[in-house]
Design a protein around this motif. Structure first.
Motif, PDB file in Angstrom:
ATOM      1  N   ASP A 137       0.820  -1.213   0.000  1.00 59.37           N
ATOM      2  CA  ASP A 137       0.000   0.000   0.000  1.00 59.37           C
ATOM      3  C   ASP A 137       0.853   1.261   0.000  1.00 59.37           C
ATOM      4  O   ASP A 137       0.471   2.283  -0.571  1.00 59.37           O
ATOM      5  CB  ASP A 137      -0.926   0.012   1.224  1.00 59.37           C
ATOM      6  N   HIS A 222      -4.272  13.017   5.512  1.00 57.50           N
ATOM      7  CA  HIS A 222      -4.317  11.560   5.508  1.00 57.50           C
ATOM      8  C   HIS A 222      -4.043  11.047   6.930  1.00 57.50           C
ATOM      9  O   HIS A 222      -2.939  10.628   7.251  1.00 57.50           O
ATOM     10  CB  HIS A 222      -3.273  10.994   4.537  1.00 57.50           C
ATOM     11  N   ARG A 228      -8.854   4.778   2.394  1.00 56.35           N
ATOM     12  CA  ARG A 228      -8.243   5.260   1.166  1.00 56.35           C
ATOM     13  C   ARG A 228      -9.188   5.049  -0.020  1.00 56.35           C
ATOM     14  O   ARG A 228     -10.117   4.246   0.042  1.00 56.35           O
ATOM     15  CB  ARG A 228      -6.922   4.533   0.902  1.00 56.35           C
ATOM     16  N   GLU A 252      -6.117  12.499   0.565  1.00 53.29           N
ATOM     17  CA  GLU A 252      -5.035  12.248  -0.382  1.00 53.29           C
ATOM     18  C   GLU A 252      -4.209  11.072   0.106  1.00 53.29           C
ATOM     19  O   GLU A 252      -4.364  10.619   1.238  1.00 53.29           O
ATOM     20  CB  GLU A 252      -4.150  13.497  -0.546  1.00 53.29           C
ATOM     21  N   GLU A 253      -3.347  10.592  -0.766  1.00 51.95           N
ATOM     22  CA  GLU A 253      -2.480   9.478  -0.400  1.00 51.95           C
ATOM     23  C   GLU A 253      -1.417   9.930   0.602  1.00 51.95           C
ATOM     24  O   GLU A 253      -1.050  11.106   0.651  1.00 51.95           O
ATOM     25  CB  GLU A 253      -1.792   8.902  -1.648  1.00 51.95           C
TER      26      GLU A 253
END
Length: 560
Positions: A137, A222, A228, A252-253
């Motif tokens: 991930d 985040h 996610r 967001e990531e």
């Protein structure tokens, strides 16, 4: 033996207070860093991957940073000598604490070795977890290039891994060569390996450049554990059971970046200070001294008298000698037995011929005459080797004059720190510069001939005090421990020594009883330079409760 609280506080209180503060700082720093990496939001994803190995490795690294900075400070000899000599900046208690600088240096060194083992062990666990718990991930968080990568390959192909191996090897060599047996028998090995610390600190600065451990930079956008965009609700519900998260969706990531290396922040200050001090010492000692006289004394002792422009020293201080003819890199400390004065600019040392360095140095000073060249009786000028002197540096014996009553106990060649004190008493006029009102001088030797090293000095001081009607100022006791085939000191000029010469070992309890009865309610400075057996006995007696009327403050010289 019952310990007196007042005497224990006087002798051990300051040292133990510093050690408690040092241990407290290490404990606080370890705990603070451990909790930061175990509970900090920016480290949550890394913590889930590595577990306790992350917390322990970073906590031990913080302790290592602290001690790698502190370990250099006790070795700044010129700085310590300056502080010791500036009475406006330092009290007697502070100066006595400075005498324990070597002990603090050793304590920091031991802490570095212990926490290096902890740090390396934790990182070995981390390397395995990087391989086993490879994150699909968050690829940027991984140190391994793929799941199941060989941990040995990770270590050998990363900057932290390679530099870590080099640091462990250097630290192992320094630790091994610092043992007592190596220092005593092979001092040059101890000296050369200890100078690897320069390489150690250079590699230490590079160690963190690789950025193996990373933290999250966008916690607000985040939050760790948020849902996610590419994560299904079922997967997230499973994670919620483990993480206790409320189901917030990520905006967001997650972004990660390695830490900015902080080791240089800890180390650069003390390292620059130490380098500046070494440069100052190099400038001060770059001009060779002029050797004036070399005298061979009984029992393999050499007296060396030298002359150096603008050289100033106080009784009790020591210098460091470097003789390129023996070794360009080895430096050896020797206590001054004679300081420069207004009437005489020469200074001197006495060295005992023990070990390779002193043997080779003596051969250069006093070479054996060549028979094939002695054809005609010619007067030849003796050529001495080039010699450099660094110093002087402070030592406990410099405090002898700062007590009303002082007791100087010497064993064999350990008399050298006190010889300079006796020279100062002999050459002084009016006694105006000294607080000292009474001096007890005890000298224990295995062989009678050892007393000839300073026999004339002792007799001259005794005669001066008698002429000034101050016979009680200097209490002299000489002990020779050799009982079999004991020669006699028959020379008439040594009469004052003969009457004070005893066969056997001192009875320290009786001596301390005598000193206590004549100096009640005073602080008596006890100075020892000699074998460990004598110093341990005196240390116990100074802390003993049987001398409740007098406080004995113990001060110990060390040659190592």
């Amino acid at each position: 033996m019952v310990v007196s609280v007042r005497s224990w506080v006087a002798n051990e209180g300051g040292k133990h207070l510093v050690m408690v503060l040092w241990l407290g700082a290490n404990t606080w720093l370890f705990t603070k860093t451990f909790l930061l990496y175990s509970t900090g939001q920016q480290y949550q994803y890394l913590y889930r991957m590595l577990g306790l190995g992350l917390c322990i490795s970073r906590a031990s690294a913080s302790v290592l940073n602290l001690n790698c900075s502190l370990v250099l400070l006790p070795m700044c000899r010129s700085l310590l000598t300056f502080i010791r000599g500036t009475h406006t900046l330092s009290s007697r208690k502070t100066r006595r604490l400075l005498d324990k600088s070597k002990t603090f240096h050793v304590a920091c060194g031991v802490a570095i070795c212990i926490f290096s083992v902890v740090h390396v062990s934790a990182h070995l666990v981390n390397v395995v977890n990087f391989s086993v718990s490879y994150s699909d991930d968050f690829p940027a968080l991984n140190l391994a290039r793929y799941r199941g990568e060989d941990p040995k390959l990770i270590v050998l192909t990363t900057i932290p891994g390679v530099t870590g191996i080099l640091l462990v090897l250097i630290l192992f060599l320094i630790f091994l060569s610092s043992s007592h047996c190596i220092r005593v028998s092979y001092y040059e090995i101890f000296w050369y390996t200890h100078n690897l610390f320069i390489v150690f600190y250079i590699i230490l600065m590079v160690h963190m450049i690789g950025g193996a451990l990373k933290y999250q930079t966008n916690i607000e956008a985040h939050p760790p554990g948020c849902l996610r965009a590419n994560q299904s609700s079922t997967e997230h519900q499973d994670n919620e059971l483990e993480q206790g998260h409320d189901g917030e969706r990520c905006r967001e990531e997650a972004h990660f970046q390695p830490h900015i290396p902080q080791t240089w922040l800890w180390v650069s200050g003390p390292l620059c200070l130490y380098c500046a001090e070494r440069f100052f010492r190099y400038i001060r000692s770059r001009d060779p001294v002029t050797i004036v006289t070399v005298i061979r004394h009984p029992c393999d002792v050499i007296e060396l008298r030298m002359l150096k422009k603008n050289f100033k020293a106080r009784p009790g201080q020591y210098i460091v000698l470097n003789c390129p003819g023996v070794s360009s890199f080895e430096n050896h400390p020797f206590t001054l037995t004679m300081c420069p004065s207004e009437n005489k600019e020469t200074f001197g040392i006495h060295l005992r011929i023990v070990g390779d360095w002193t043997e080779r140095f003596t051969q250069l000073l006093l070479p054996q005459p060549r028979i094939d060249l002695e054809i005609l009786p010619m007067v030849q000028q003796r050529r001495y080797p080039k010699l450099y002197v660094d110093g002087p540096f402070g030592s406990p014996s410099a405090e002898v004059f700062n007590y009303d009553v002082s007791v100087c106990v010497a064993g064999g060649i350990g008399v050298t720190p006190f010889a300079c004190v006796l020279h100062a008493l002999l050459s002084s006029d009016g006694w105006t510069g000294f607080r000292l009102q009474r001096l007890y001088f005890v000298w224990v030797c295995r062989e009678l001939h050892s007393f000839y090293w300073f026999a004339e000095l002792l007799c001259a001081l005794h005669q001066k005090l008698w002429q000034e009607n101050r016979p009680d100022y200097f209490n002299l006791k000489l002990y020779v421990s050799q009982r079999d085939n004991l020669p006699s000191m028959s020379e008439e000029k040594y009469g004052p020594l003969i009457s004070r010469l005893l066969v056997g070992r001192p009875r320290w309890n009786l001596l301390f009883d005598e000193i206590e009865k004549t100096n009640r309610h005073k602080r008596v400075g006890v100075f020892c330079c000699g074998p460990k057996g004598i110093s341990r006995t005196l240390h116990r007696l100074c802390n003993s409760a049987q001398f409740s009327g007098t406080t004995f403050e113990f001060n110990k010289e060390s040659f190592s």
